[in-house]
Write an enzyme that holds these catalytic residues in place. Structure first.
Site, PDB file in Angstrom:
ATOM      1  N   ASP A 144       0.827  -1.227   0.000  1.00 21.30           N
ATOM      2  CA  ASP A 144       0.000   0.000   0.000  1.00 21.30           C
ATOM      3  C   ASP A 144       0.855   1.268   0.000  1.00 21.30           C
ATOM      4  O   ASP A 144       0.611   2.170  -0.784  1.00 21.30           O
ATOM      5  CB  ASP A 144      -1.064  -0.008   1.119  1.00 21.30           C
ATOM      6  CG  ASP A 144      -0.523  -0.082   2.532  1.00 21.30           C
ATOM      7  OD1 ASP A 144       0.680  -0.359   2.713  1.00 21.30           O
ATOM      8  OD2 ASP A 144      -1.322   0.121   3.469  1.00 21.30           O
TER       9      ASP A 144
ATOM     10  N   SER B 288     -15.393   4.034  25.983  1.00 19.75           N
ATOM     11  CA  SER B 288     -15.337   2.731  25.336  1.00 19.75           C
ATOM     12  C   SER B 288     -15.472   1.638  26.377  1.00 19.75           C
ATOM     13  O   SER B 288     -14.919   1.750  27.476  1.00 19.75           O
ATOM     14  CB  SER B 288     -14.000   2.584  24.606  1.00 19.75           C
ATOM     15  OG  SER B 288     -13.775   1.235  24.251  1.00 19.75           O
TER      16      SER B 288
ATOM     17  N   SER C  31      -6.938  -4.784  12.495  1.00 21.44           N
ATOM     18  CA  SER C  31      -7.283  -3.377  12.329  1.00 21.44           C
ATOM     19  C   SER C  31      -8.459  -2.902  13.173  1.00 21.44           C
ATOM     20  O   SER C  31      -9.423  -2.321  12.679  1.00 21.44           O
ATOM     21  CB  SER C  31      -7.539  -3.044  10.856  1.00 21.44           C
ATOM     22  OG  SER C  31      -7.241  -1.695  10.666  1.00 21.44           O
TER      23      SER C  31
ATOM     24  N   ASP D 299      -6.447  -0.235   5.457  1.00 22.77           N
ATOM     25  CA  ASP D 299      -7.341  -0.579   6.562  1.00 22.77           C
ATOM     26  C   ASP D 299      -8.665   0.181   6.493  1.00 22.77           C
ATOM     27  O   ASP D 299      -9.743  -0.397   6.611  1.00 22.77           O
ATOM     28  CB  ASP D 299      -6.681  -0.271   7.913  1.00 22.77           C
ATOM     29  CG  ASP D 299      -5.431  -1.107   8.145  1.00 22.77           C
ATOM     30  OD1 ASP D 299      -5.166  -2.020   7.347  1.00 22.77           O
ATOM     31  OD2 ASP D 299      -4.726  -0.820   9.131  1.00 22.77           O
TER      32      ASP D 299
END
Ligand code: ADP
Ligand code: MG
Length: 388
Positions: free
Chosen positions: A36, A67, A132, A178
């Protein structure tokens, strides 16, 4: 059910109901590793492990993120979230806000009139396993805010915004793989992505009809020197490109390799050889998938692993054992996926051999005295979306 969990989590954290729930998946790269940032080709797919986010707009410009996986609640404002301003996990969501602002500015608009928000995340993407979780986190929030703020940004715009977040605010010098996979993937398909142009197309995988399963073998190895290793691999690629006077290794063909050998140091040559042959393997994989389906791509996966092991030197003994044992036990192909130095391998396995491959890899890890691997099937799934 994670939608209920994230709504409950939001209500508990912020004392009011959320406006809605959005989610984005983790990803596995089927083939095309380290290509990439060399402006080459990749072929990832989104997996059936996702990060869900519940979001509620506020009357002011404050932003708060919480979270289920972390104790620390991040607080800031829409005006203070740029590079250097945030530390810890909040860099991912706050960076996404900043990235969206950058993309809006580039289009002659801004977030000056946007309202602040509270956001609560729940995820079943394992962190640091090469799947990811970071992109899943960024992309879930990006699609949520695109809706909440009625930004009308396209998928590729959201890729730009979340990629900016990861590069400039988190400070991880990764490519667009990603975020593209998490945002643009479709069910039962891989995403063929040209990292030079940003163009992508969906390539059908048809795993169910072919009777095939993709297993992830998480070695649970994380190497402390992964960051340095990544930087030195990038440097090797840049030396090779400079020696040949090309903008990126994307511009080198397999047929050019031998003649180029004496024109750079041997390490740069080996790094280049991986990138150049890997780009070709991505193109070949897409051609095979289009023509005959997933049953024909096993050898390309193994060749990709060998190239990463010997030329790019990003494998570790655990990944080699995972790949070799899977293939010996009947997998059609296997390779390390993600940046390497640990993390996960994937194996393409006939449905009726999933138990056998799992048992043999587990046994081989025990024999070598490795940590017990986590082995699970993944289903190619849809990209980021609104769930409620
Ligand atoms: P990967 O993306 O391969 O899982 P990264 O190191 O890029 O690994 O990203 C992992 C980091 O992303 C975690 O250390 C954490 O800071 C952040 N992260 C990911 N998912 C969550 C989540 N659900 N809640 C909070 N932070 C998360
Ligand atoms: Mg990441």
């Amino acid at each position: 059910m994670s939608i209920e969990r994230v709504l409950e989590g939001f209500a508990t954290a912020f004392g009011r109901p959320a406006d809605g729930v959005w989610s984005a998946p983790g990803r596995v790269n089927l083939i095309g590793e380290h290509t990439d940032y060399n402006e080459g080709f990749v072929l990832p797919f989104a997996i059936d492990h996702r990060t869900w986010v519940a979001v509620g707009l506020r009357p002011d410009r404050t932003i708060r993120v919480a979270s289920a996986s972390v104790d620390e609640v991040g607080t800031s404002t829409l005006d203070e979230v740029g590079p250097g301003a945030v530390a810890g996990w909040s860099a991912y969501p706050f960076g996404t806000v900043w990235g969206l602002g950058q993309v809006m500015s580039a289009g002659g608009a801004s977030l000056d009139a946007a309202r602040g928000f509270d956001a609560y995340f729940v995820s079943d993407v394992p962190t640091g396993a090469g799947l990811s979780s970071s992109a899943a986190l960024e992309c879930s929030l990006a699609v949520a805010l695109n809706d909440e703020w009625a930004l009308a940004l396209s998928g590729p715009d959201l890729v730009r915004a979340t990629h900016l977040a990861e590069n400039d605010v988190v400070g991880a010098p990764t490519g667009i793989l990603d975020q593209s996979a998490s945002l643009l993937s479709e069910e039962d398909a891989a995403l063929f992505l040209d990292c030079r142009t940003g163009e992508s197309r969906t390539v059908s995988l048809g795993l169910v009809e072919a009777g095939l399963t993709i297993l992830v073998i998480d070695t649970r190895v994380t190497h402390a020197h992964a960051d340095g290793g990544y930087a030195s691999r990038r440097a090797g690629c840049e030396r090779a490109a400079a020696a040949l006077g090309v903008k990126a290794l994307r511009d080198v063909a397999v047929a050019d390799l031998e003649a180029a050998r004496g024109r750079m140091d041997e390490e740069a040559y080996l790094r280049m050889r991986h990138i150049v042959t890997e780009n070709q393997r991505v193109l070949d994989t897409v051609a095979v998938l289009d023509a005959t389906g997933a049953a024909g791509i096993g050898d390309l996966m193994v060749a990709s692993h060998v190239s990463q092991r010997d030329d790019f030197e990003v494998s570790v003994p655990e990944l080699d054992v995972a790949v070799d044992t899977s293939v010996a036990a009947g997998a059609l192909g296997a390779r390390l996926t993600g940046g390497g130095f640990g993390g996960s391998a994937i194996a393409l396995v006939p449905d009726d051999l999933v138990g056998e491959v799992t048992a043999q890899v587990t046994a081989a890890f025990a024999e070598h005295g490795f940590k017990e691997p986590k082995i699970f099937a993944v289903t190619p799934s849809a990209g980021a979306r609104r769930d409620r």
